[in-house]
Every structure is written in structure tokens, then in C-alpha cells.
Design a protein around this motif. Sequence first.
Motif, PDB file in Angstrom:
ATOM      1  N   ARG A   1      45.068  34.595  33.882  1.00 23.71           N
ATOM      2  CA  ARG A   1      46.106  35.126  32.988  1.00 23.71           C
ATOM      3  C   ARG A   1      45.503  35.594  31.665  1.00 23.71           C
ATOM      4  O   ARG A   1      45.853  36.654  31.149  1.00 23.71           O
ATOM      5  CB  ARG A   1      47.171  34.059  32.729  1.00 23.71           C
ATOM      6  CG  ARG A   1      48.377  34.580  31.946  1.00 23.71           C
ATOM      7  CD  ARG A   1      49.354  33.456  31.641  1.00 23.71           C
ATOM      8  NE  ARG A   1      49.638  32.663  32.824  1.00 23.71           N
ATOM      9  CZ  ARG A   1      50.188  31.456  32.800  1.00 23.71           C
ATOM     10  NH1 ARG A   1      50.476  30.895  31.634  1.00 23.71           N
ATOM     11  NH2 ARG A   1      50.428  30.805  33.918  1.00 23.71           N
TER      12      ARG A   1
ATOM     13  N   ALA B   1      43.688  38.819  32.256  1.00 18.56           N
ATOM     14  CA  ALA B   1      44.645  39.904  32.488  1.00 18.56           C
ATOM     15  C   ALA B   1      45.294  40.338  31.174  1.00 18.56           C
ATOM     16  O   ALA B   1      45.464  41.539  30.913  1.00 18.56           O
ATOM     17  CB  ALA B   1      45.716  39.463  33.487  1.00 18.56           C
ATOM     18  N   ASP B   2      45.669  39.358  30.329  1.00 21.06           N
ATOM     19  CA  ASP B   2      46.275  39.694  29.032  1.00 21.06           C
ATOM     20  C   ASP B   2      45.283  40.441  28.147  1.00 21.06           C
ATOM     21  O   ASP B   2      45.653  41.357  27.414  1.00 21.06           O
ATOM     22  CB  ASP B   2      46.756  38.426  28.325  1.00 21.06           C
ATOM     23  CG  ASP B   2      48.001  37.844  28.978  1.00 21.06           C
ATOM     24  OD1 ASP B   2      48.642  38.567  29.767  1.00 21.06           O
ATOM     25  OD2 ASP B   2      48.323  36.673  28.697  1.00 21.06           O
TER      26      ASP B   2
ATOM     27  N   ASP C   1      42.851  42.379  29.173  1.00 21.57           N
ATOM     28  CA  ASP C   1      42.752  43.744  29.693  1.00 21.57           C
ATOM     29  C   ASP C   1      43.961  44.567  29.277  1.00 21.57           C
ATOM     30  O   ASP C   1      43.840  45.740  28.904  1.00 21.57           O
ATOM     31  CB  ASP C   1      42.630  43.699  31.215  1.00 21.57           C
ATOM     32  CG  ASP C   1      42.422  45.082  31.807  1.00 21.57           C
ATOM     33  OD1 ASP C   1      41.413  45.734  31.463  1.00 21.57           O
ATOM     34  OD2 ASP C   1      43.279  45.517  32.590  1.00 21.57           O
ATOM     35  N   SER C   2      45.148  43.946  29.324  1.00 21.59           N
ATOM     36  CA  SER C   2      46.364  44.652  28.901  1.00 21.59           C
ATOM     37  C   SER C   2      46.290  45.024  27.419  1.00 21.59           C
ATOM     38  O   SER C   2      46.717  46.113  27.015  1.00 21.59           O
ATOM     39  CB  SER C   2      47.602  43.785  29.153  1.00 21.59           C
ATOM     40  OG  SER C   2      47.770  43.544  30.539  1.00 21.59           O
TER      41      SER C   2
ATOM     42  N   ARG D   1      44.015  48.022  26.986  1.00 17.40           N
ATOM     43  CA  ARG D   1      44.650  49.262  27.424  1.00 17.40           C
ATOM     44  C   ARG D   1      45.743  49.704  26.460  1.00 17.40           C
ATOM     45  O   ARG D   1      45.909  50.893  26.192  1.00 17.40           O
ATOM     46  CB  ARG D   1      45.221  49.090  28.830  1.00 17.40           C
ATOM     47  CG  ARG D   1      44.147  49.147  29.908  1.00 17.40           C
ATOM     48  CD  ARG D   1      44.712  49.152  31.318  1.00 17.40           C
ATOM     49  NE  ARG D   1      45.074  47.806  31.758  1.00 17.40           N
ATOM     50  CZ  ARG D   1      46.311  47.366  31.891  1.00 17.40           C
ATOM     51  NH1 ARG D   1      47.314  48.151  31.599  1.00 17.40           N
ATOM     52  NH2 ARG D   1      46.548  46.128  32.292  1.00 17.40           N
ATOM     53  N   ALA D   2      46.497  48.729  25.909  1.00 16.51           N
ATOM     54  CA  ALA D   2      47.552  49.074  24.966  1.00 16.51           C
ATOM     55  C   ALA D   2      46.984  49.713  23.700  1.00 16.51           C
ATOM     56  O   ALA D   2      47.518  50.710  23.186  1.00 16.51           O
ATOM     57  CB  ALA D   2      48.370  47.828  24.603  1.00 16.51           C
TER      58      ALA D   2
END
Length: 315
Positions: free
Chosen positions: A70, A73-74, A76-77, A80-81
Amino acid sequence: MQLHQLAYFVAVADARHFTRAAELSHVSQPSLSQQIRSLERELGAELFHRSRSGTTLTDAGEALLPLARRILADTDSARRAVAETVQLRRGRVRFGAPPSLCASLVPQVLGSYRAEYPGVDLRLTEGGSRDLVRDLEAGQLDLALVVASPVSEPSAAMDVTPLLHEDLVLVSASPLPRRRARITDLRGRGLVMFREGYDVRETTLAACRAAGFEPSYAVEGGEMDAVLAAVRAGLGPAVVPGMVAASAALPSTPFAPPGLGRTIALAHGRDLPLTRAAAAFRGALLTYLREADRTGSLPPGTLLLPPARTGPGPA
């Protein structure tokens, strides 16, 4: 605990083998093993059972694995944001303008900006210049078109770029007998007057007082639509921006020289740098005005001022 340590941990958990995980992670096996040991020391628990037949997760490793996935993943998010914002695929622009401009010039600018940056959230605030300056100072707006004049001037905390000169005209239910109005024509006539906060109100009051009289009101306190409706109903004349008069379907009379006018400027707070999205909006506005001036399609009664011709584009 560092992100690359968690990434190595997940790689070993998936591969069930340190050497294979190191190859997939493009790192040497000793380096990966060292980072896993450092992570275990920090957590105070072994994460893997190591044996010749392979590698399996301990109970501590089983507990950490979903959390590590998690976190990665956060992360990476988040990357990207931020990348999308930097590339203007996302973002927000909070823009304000007087009602007269919201009904004439602003929609075209919003349309051209939206076509180029469809992912940016556009938020429009309509109001009088003094209200917009207050919102800028409070950080509730990024940019605003405001009136810069002796009676309605943005504060020193604002960075102001003059863009346009706009004539003010007199609208009435029936044509005036003269082709040009004079300020003294307003003496003793009940005017339809905007509410406080509108720069047109303050400009009209200042002009009347400079001519030696206080204006009288048939009705006051209205917004733009209410003022025009009252004029149509025959309650009295009103001083309005030229762009409004051009689309109001009311008889309008310009003022005799030196006339009445206002300077439209683009303002933003000095202490808060523009975001990339707001800077791009500023550039889109200046580009639109230059092109409209070149093609002769500026709204009636407006003149592009020299600073806008040479002003900087988006940062």
C-alpha cells in the motif's frame, strides 16, 4: 524505514528468493540482503525464514507485506499526481471577474484555456472589483480581472497588470436628445445605481461630485441584471460599462470628452506565486487579448493597453 527497503522486501516476498529478487530489482544480491537486514533491525523482527530450499515470510513479514504494498502504491500515485500537475494534465485555477466581463470577454478565454488544458479545474467567481480584491488578499482567488482607477484601486499587496481601457456610457429606456451626454445631465435625475462594491458606482459618484453635485437615486443596490432591468422599466438611466451596453439592447449615449472610463487590470497576490495552471491561464488571457486586438474583435468600447502587448507570458 526507507522506500527502497520496502521495495526490496516486496520483491523478495514475491520472488521467494534473494538472488532472483536482486536481479528483478537491478541491484546486487549483497546490497539487497544488506538493506533487508537493516529493515529487520529497525523493525526489531525477522521478516523472512531463510533456507537452502527458498525464502518464506515470517509472521512479521506477513503482517508487513500488505502495508508495504500500500505504501509503495501510494508513493507511485503521488509521483503520478505531481507529474500530471506539472504537465498541466491536472490543477486548479480560481479566477474572478466583474459581471460585465463574465458576460462578454471571460467566456471566450475560459473556452480557449479549457480546450488546451481539459484536466484543469476552473472555478469562476463573479463580483465587484473591491470584493474580488478582498478575495485575492484572503487567498481565495489565484487571479482576477479588476478595475484599477483612482476610486477603485487594488492594494499594494497586489501585482497588477493593466490590460484594457473601457468606456463607460449612459443607458436609458429612451434615447437622449444629444449624441453625447455630460455629467451635468445626471443632476437632479433619479439614477439606477449599482450596489456598493461595484467600481462603476464609485466612478459615477466621483464624477458627479467633481461636477459639484450629489446624484439622486431612483433605485440603488442592484447587481448588473437588476440595474439593466430597472432601466428597461423606465425607472431611470444608469452608467454602465461599454461592453454591457453593447449587448443590453438599450439606447446608450457616450459621454462627451474627457468622458468616463475605467482600466481593466489582471491582479494576483504578490506574496503567493502563481501555480503553473494559473500562470498558463494568465498567458492564455494575454494571448486572447492580443489576437482579438489584431483581428479587430475586441468588445466594443475597449482598447488594448500597451503593457498587455509586451507583458510576460506564463511563468
